[in-house]
Design a protein around this motif. Structure first.
Motif, PDB file in Angstrom:
ATOM      1  N   ARG A 235       0.874  -1.174   0.000  1.00 31.57           N
ATOM      2  CA  ARG A 235       0.000   0.000   0.000  1.00 31.57           C
ATOM      3  C   ARG A 235       0.909   1.221   0.000  1.00 31.57           C
ATOM      4  O   ARG A 235       1.596   1.492   0.974  1.00 31.57           O
ATOM      5  N   GLY A 236       0.947   1.928  -1.128  1.00 27.14           N
ATOM      6  CA  GLY A 236       1.827   3.072  -1.259  1.00 27.14           C
ATOM      7  C   GLY A 236       1.096   4.273  -1.810  1.00 27.14           C
ATOM      8  O   GLY A 236      -0.111   4.221  -2.093  1.00 27.14           O
ATOM      9  N   SER A 237       1.815   5.364  -1.962  1.00 23.42           N
ATOM     10  CA  SER A 237       1.207   6.593  -2.459  1.00 23.42           C
ATOM     11  C   SER A 237       2.220   7.332  -3.323  1.00 23.42           C
ATOM     12  O   SER A 237       3.431   7.118  -3.221  1.00 23.42           O
ATOM     13  N   VAL A 238       1.699   8.202  -4.166  1.00 20.22           N
ATOM     14  CA  VAL A 238       2.540   9.024  -5.019  1.00 20.22           C
ATOM     15  C   VAL A 238       1.756  10.270  -5.393  1.00 20.22           C
ATOM     16  O   VAL A 238       0.518  10.219  -5.528  1.00 20.22           O
ATOM     17  N   GLU A 239       2.446  11.388  -5.507  1.00 21.11           N
ATOM     18  CA  GLU A 239       1.830  12.645  -5.926  1.00 21.11           C
ATOM     19  C   GLU A 239       2.364  13.006  -7.305  1.00 21.11           C
ATOM     20  O   GLU A 239       3.584  13.109  -7.498  1.00 21.11           O
ATOM     21  N   ILE A 240       1.446  13.184  -8.263  1.00 16.70           N
ATOM     22  CA  ILE A 240       1.830  13.417  -9.650  1.00 16.70           C
ATOM     23  C   ILE A 240       1.229  14.744 -10.103  1.00 16.70           C
ATOM     24  O   ILE A 240      -0.001  14.902 -10.111  1.00 16.70           O
ATOM     25  N   PRO A 241       2.054  15.720 -10.486  1.00 16.67           N
ATOM     26  CA  PRO A 241       1.515  16.996 -10.988  1.00 16.67           C
ATOM     27  C   PRO A 241       0.791  16.790 -12.319  1.00 16.67           C
ATOM     28  O   PRO A 241       1.032  15.818 -13.049  1.00 16.67           O
ATOM     29  N   GLU A 242      -0.101  17.711 -12.615  1.00 13.92           N
ATOM     30  CA  GLU A 242      -0.810  17.675 -13.893  1.00 13.92           C
ATOM     31  C   GLU A 242       0.193  17.697 -15.045  1.00 13.92           C
ATOM     32  O   GLU A 242       1.165  18.463 -15.043  1.00 13.92           O
ATOM     33  N   PHE A 587       0.325  34.158  -9.332  1.00 16.90           N
ATOM     34  CA  PHE A 587       0.812  32.786  -9.482  1.00 16.90           C
ATOM     35  C   PHE A 587       0.108  32.120 -10.660  1.00 16.90           C
ATOM     36  O   PHE A 587      -0.976  32.540 -11.084  1.00 16.90           O
ATOM     37  N   GLU A 588       0.745  31.091 -11.183  1.00 19.21           N
ATOM     38  CA  GLU A 588       0.151  30.216 -12.198  1.00 19.21           C
ATOM     39  C   GLU A 588       0.015  28.839 -11.559  1.00 19.21           C
ATOM     40  O   GLU A 588       1.001  28.168 -11.284  1.00 19.21           O
ATOM     41  N   HIS A 589      -1.231  28.450 -11.340  1.00 20.89           N
ATOM     42  CA  HIS A 589      -1.478  27.287 -10.505  1.00 20.89           C
ATOM     43  C   HIS A 589      -1.212  25.984 -11.239  1.00 20.89           C
ATOM     44  O   HIS A 589      -1.678  25.770 -12.358  1.00 20.89           O
ATOM     45  N   VAL A 590      -0.459  25.088 -10.599  1.00 25.35           N
ATOM     46  CA  VAL A 590      -0.254  23.717 -11.055  1.00 25.35           C
ATOM     47  C   VAL A 590      -0.590  22.807  -9.881  1.00 25.35           C
ATOM     48  O   VAL A 590      -0.045  22.982  -8.779  1.00 25.35           O
ATOM     49  N   GLN A 591      -1.494  21.854 -10.108  1.00 27.70           N
ATOM     50  CA  GLN A 591      -1.923  20.973  -9.030  1.00 27.70           C
ATOM     51  C   GLN A 591      -1.310  19.587  -9.209  1.00 27.70           C
ATOM     52  O   GLN A 591      -0.982  19.166 -10.319  1.00 27.70           O
ATOM     53  N   ALA A 592      -1.205  18.878  -8.098  1.00 22.49           N
ATOM     54  CA  ALA A 592      -0.709  17.503  -8.102  1.00 22.49           C
ATOM     55  C   ALA A 592      -1.767  16.606  -7.482  1.00 22.49           C
ATOM     56  O   ALA A 592      -2.336  16.933  -6.437  1.00 22.49           O
ATOM     57  N   SER A 593      -2.027  15.500  -8.131  1.00 25.56           N
ATOM     58  CA  SER A 593      -3.011  14.538  -7.637  1.00 25.56           C
ATOM     59  C   SER A 593      -2.322  13.535  -6.728  1.00 25.56           C
ATOM     60  O   SER A 593      -1.316  12.929  -7.101  1.00 25.56           O
ATOM     61  N   GLY A 594      -2.853  13.366  -5.530  1.00 24.37           N
ATOM     62  CA  GLY A 594      -2.328  12.376  -4.591  1.00 24.37           C
ATOM     63  C   GLY A 594      -3.036  11.049  -4.787  1.00 24.37           C
ATOM     64  O   GLY A 594      -4.245  10.930  -4.553  1.00 24.37           O
ATOM     65  N   LEU A 595      -2.302  10.044  -5.233  1.00 25.36           N
ATOM     66  CA  LEU A 595      -2.877   8.731  -5.523  1.00 25.36           C
ATOM     67  C   LEU A 595      -2.409   7.715  -4.488  1.00 25.36           C
ATOM     68  O   LEU A 595      -1.245   7.739  -4.067  1.00 25.36           O
ATOM     69  N   MET A 596      -3.309   6.847  -4.074  1.00 25.51           N
ATOM     70  CA  MET A 596      -2.951   5.700  -3.251  1.00 25.51           C
ATOM     71  C   MET A 596      -3.045   4.464  -4.140  1.00 25.51           C
ATOM     72  O   MET A 596      -4.073   4.230  -4.783  1.00 25.51           O
ATOM     73  N   ILE A 597      -1.959   3.694  -4.182  1.00 24.07           N
ATOM     74  CA  ILE A 597      -1.884   2.519  -5.047  1.00 24.07           C
ATOM     75  C   ILE A 597      -1.711   1.292  -4.157  1.00 24.07           C
ATOM     76  O   ILE A 597      -0.817   1.248  -3.305  1.00 24.07           O
ATOM     77  N   THR A 598      -2.575   0.313  -4.349  1.00 26.17           N
ATOM     78  CA  THR A 598      -2.518  -0.892  -3.525  1.00 26.17           C
ATOM     79  C   THR A 598      -2.504  -2.125  -4.413  1.00 26.17           C
ATOM     80  O   THR A 598      -3.081  -2.140  -5.502  1.00 26.17           O
ATOM     81  N   LYS A 599      -1.840  -3.141  -3.916  1.00 29.24           N
ATOM     82  CA  LYS A 599      -1.885  -4.471  -4.511  1.00 29.24           C
ATOM     83  C   LYS A 599      -2.218  -5.425  -3.389  1.00 29.24           C
ATOM     84  O   LYS A 599      -1.423  -5.596  -2.459  1.00 29.24           O
ATOM     85  N   ALA A 600      -3.397  -6.004  -3.438  1.00 30.49           N
ATOM     86  CA  ALA A 600      -3.905  -6.764  -2.296  1.00 30.49           C
ATOM     87  C   ALA A 600      -4.460  -8.099  -2.763  1.00 30.49           C
ATOM     88  O   ALA A 600      -5.679  -8.264  -2.919  1.00 30.49           O
ATOM     89  N   PRO A 601      -3.591  -9.091  -3.014  1.00 36.34           N
ATOM     90  CA  PRO A 601      -4.101 -10.405  -3.420  1.00 36.34           C
ATOM     91  C   PRO A 601      -4.925 -11.080  -2.333  1.00 36.34           C
ATOM     92  O   PRO A 601      -5.736 -11.960  -2.630  1.00 36.34           O
ATOM     93  N   GLY A 602      -4.699 -10.684  -1.076  1.00 35.66           N
ATOM     94  CA  GLY A 602      -5.497 -11.274  -0.007  1.00 35.66           C
ATOM     95  C   GLY A 602      -6.903 -10.722   0.077  1.00 35.66           C
ATOM     96  O   GLY A 602      -7.711 -11.202   0.879  1.00 35.66           O
TER      97      GLY A 602
END
Length: 687
Positions: A235-242, A587-602
């Motif tokens: 169970r991890g996370s990553v933030e990716i800008p537009e 300012f010139e706005h740039v947003q980043a989406s916070g994603l949670m990524i999971t791999k759960a075979p159980g």
């Protein structure tokens, strides 16, 4: 009795293995483990998990933070003790199933054809007849038909004395409820262990995995802190800008992290936030594109909260959002010198700027966050409080040459208070403190603070202050004559320059402290009044010269009101804590989406266990294991019989069923000659 007979008659002591099995399969142990897991689950629900340690330190303080960290309460479900208790519960429940299942299966198949007549007569549900007119064969045939029609399985046996016994049983699947519920616990716990961090914990214990604690790009993280796509669960996370993409996720472990490589690339095409009228977030979603070599073409999907994208067993959730490195247009003011000529500064959020002074010292500016909306409570002139969006804000840190820093927040939009508009800049010494705001009056007819900065620059210019003092010294001398007698003009000028220096260094408080240190206490009040009038006279002249630079010859009511607000800000400015101040232009706005990524075979294992649990609970609560016996022997032309029954639950329903069965079995429309008919809520166990 000899010794050998005594030894043979003495009780055998149970073996260690049997004691261990008895302990593991005990109900007390299972309940204790379930209570521990329940309490831990409550903690994991109430206490927000996997947050930076700094956040917990701010919320709970050093003592409780250290205690919670030691107990690993910040990541309960991956804590070693939690997984150990989970595994122990699996073992305990499995042993319990092993011990009880054979007995349960035998009980489901056993019709108990060796029951004694005395036991049947003692049952709470029984019908007895000493002189039934029908022969045994006729009664047995009718009883078999009646019970069979109601779903009972029937067996008959004839005993040595000619007594014939009919045994019937229905709902033995109720016993399976025990097996399904206990088996479900094992399966659900196994699913939890599969999706737990057991492989990561083992890898870390053996030294094959090392936590990374540095804030460095993912590409620079060493191999010993990376996990390949073969990692079975995470169970991890990553933030990716537009407009950007990522092929990794970050797994937070205690005060560090490891990088999880993904077998595909996630691109964020666009991110959107829907807000209420107050500016509070209502919903947010991301347009994602999955680039995978196994796909004929990229996979495009829109995800939102609780609506994830599932691809190759990976679930991608919309978890959060933050700034993605917005472009900033700022002004950097050096308050000690050059405040009227700010340095234009174009940078980005998460960027740094180094300012080197003429003496060689270097100050570092770290731009840490941009908030486009700030919801605050505003009180109007009538005392009514309302929630309002205060507009964008920029958080930044200024670090001095020694590396220590102070934290600031610059508001972009002016704030109105008592009919006057102010530009706000907040300051605090640590992230555990609230911001203290400096209210700088906004320029009349504009949104900046140029006039205020010109006053600041004027006061920090020794030559200009000396010129002002020389011009107003004569008027100030008359103030001294009223309280101190005749004072030479040169002395007045010296005192005035010292007062202005104290005001610039510490505001009115510095002047008061100087009086209390140098003068006798009886003179404090008169000197405070005198010096206050002299300082205000000098500041007024400074303000008039600033207005003259703007082409304003006389002070109107608007300018007078501005001076009052400016004096309040100038008095607070020494407590600002820095010689630098940033004003936020655009300012010139740039947003980043916070994603949670999971791999759960159980996960599917847990779903299957949950289904088993539902089936087991249904069997246990809604199916009754019911037994009936008919013992009959010849008595002349008729029969002597006892008809009895038991049920392990739903006793009221069984009362009615037994009454009906007894009438049909005996061939009566009413119970007739019945005795000993009673009800109770527990099953007798005939042996």
């Amino acid at each position: 009795m000899n010794r050998s007979s005594q030894d043979s008659a003495s009780p055998r002591h149970p073996s260690r293995l049997s004691i261990l099995v008895s302990f593991l399969g005990s109900m007390n142990l299972a309940i204790t483990l379930l209570v521990i897991l329940a309490v831990a689950s409550v903690v994991g629900t109430v206490l927000e998990q996997n947050q930076p340690f700094q956040n917990y330190l701010m919320n709970f303080g050093p003592f409780w933070h250290e205690l919670f960290r030691t107990l690993n309460l910040y990541n309960v479900y991956a804590a070693g003790w939690f997984l150990f208790v989970l595994a122990f519960l699996v073992v305990s429940t499995a042993v319990c199933i092993y011990r009880t299942t054979p007995t349960m299966l035998r009980d489901m198949r056993n019709f108990r054809l060796n029951v004694r007549e005395k036991s049947l007569r003692s049952f709470a549900h029984n019908v007895q007849s000493e002189t039934h007119p029908e022969p045994p064969a006729q009664v047995l045939e009718r009883a078999g038909n009646v019970l069979g029609a109601r779903g009972y399985r029937v067996r008959q046996v004839e005993q040595a004395d000619g007594t014939r016994l009919l045994s019937a049983m229905r709902g033995s699947g109720n016993r399976l409820g025990y097996f399904f519920t206990h088996g479900a616990i094992v399966i659900i716990c196994v699913g939890g262990l599969i999706d737990g961090r057991v492989p990561l914990m083992l890898a870390e214990m053996t030294g094959n995995l090392v936590l990374e604690t540095r804030e460095i790009p993912a590409s620079q993280v060493p191999e010993q802190s990376r996990l390949g796509p073969s990692n079975p669960s995470f169970r991890g996370s990553v933030e990716i800008p537009e407009g950007h993409s990522a092929t990794v996720a970050f797994i937070t472990i205690r005060d560090g992290y490891v990088v999880q490589d993904l077998p595909f690339r996630i691109e964020v095409k666009d991110f959107r936030v829907e807000r209420h009228e107050t500016g509070q977030e209502r919903a947010f979603e991301s347009d994602l594109v999955i680039h995978d070599d196994e796909l004929d073409e990229p996979l495009a999907r829109t995800i939102s909260v609780n609506e994830p994208l599932i691809h190759r067993g990976y679930a991608i959730y919309q978890a959060s959002f933050r700034d993605g490195g917005s472009f900033l247009n700022l002004n950097l003011h050096h308050l000690a010198r050059g405040a009227r000529d700010p340095l234009p500064l174009d940078t980005r959020v998460y960027g740094n700027h180094v300012q080197e002074l003429t003496d060689g010292s270097r100050y570092t500016f770290e731009f840490t966050d941009l908030q486009t909306h700030n919801i605050g409570t505003v009180v109007d002139a009538d005392g009514n409080a309302e929630r309002r969006d205060m507009g964008p804000s920029l958080d930044y840190t200024i670090r001095d040459p020694s590396g220590s820093g102070m934290f600031f927040r610059a508001m972009k939009n002016p704030m109105e208070r008592d009919g006057t508009r102010f530009v706000l800049t907040g300051v605090r010494h640590s992230t555990a403190e609230p911001f203290q705001y400096l209210y700088m009056p906004k320029d009349p007819g504009g949104d900046g603070v140029d006039r205020f900065m010109r006053m600041v620059s004027f006061l920090n210019d020794d030559q200009q202050v000396a010129d002002v003092v020389a011009d107003v010294a004569t008027s100030a001398a008359r103030q001294f004559q009223g309280t101190q007698g005749e004072v030479p003009l040169e002395v007045v000028e010296t005192i005035m320059i010292r007062l202005m220096d104290l005001f610039v260094q510490g505001g009115y408080d510095a002047i008061v402290a100087d009086i209390e240190q140098r003068a006798p206490q009886p003179q404090w009040e008169s000197l405070m009044d005198l010096f206050g009038r002299v300082v205000n006279m000098t500041l007024r002249e400074v303000y008039m010269r600033v207005l003259a630079e703007e082409g304003i010859e006389s002070m109107t009511g608007v300018e007078a009101a501005y001076l009052d607000d400016a004096l309040v800000a100038l008095d607070a400015l020494p407590h600002f804590g820095s010689d630098f101040l940033i004003t936020f232009n655009d300012f010139e706005h740039v947003q980043a989406s916070g994603l949670m990524i999971t791999k759960a075979p159980g996960q599917n294992v847990v779903y299957f266990g949950s289904l088993m649990l539902i089936v087991g609970v249904f069997l246990m609560l809604y199916m009754s294991h019911r037994r009936c016996w008919l013992m009959i022997r010849p008595a002349g032309q008729g029969s002597q019989l006892v008809f009895a029954g038991t049920s392990n639950r739903n006793m009221l329903e069984f009362d009615e069923e037994f009454d009906t069965l007894s009438r049909h079995v005996l061939g009566q429309e009413s119970p007739g000659d019945t005795t000993g008919h009673a009800r109770e809520s527990s099953e007798n166990d005939p042996r």
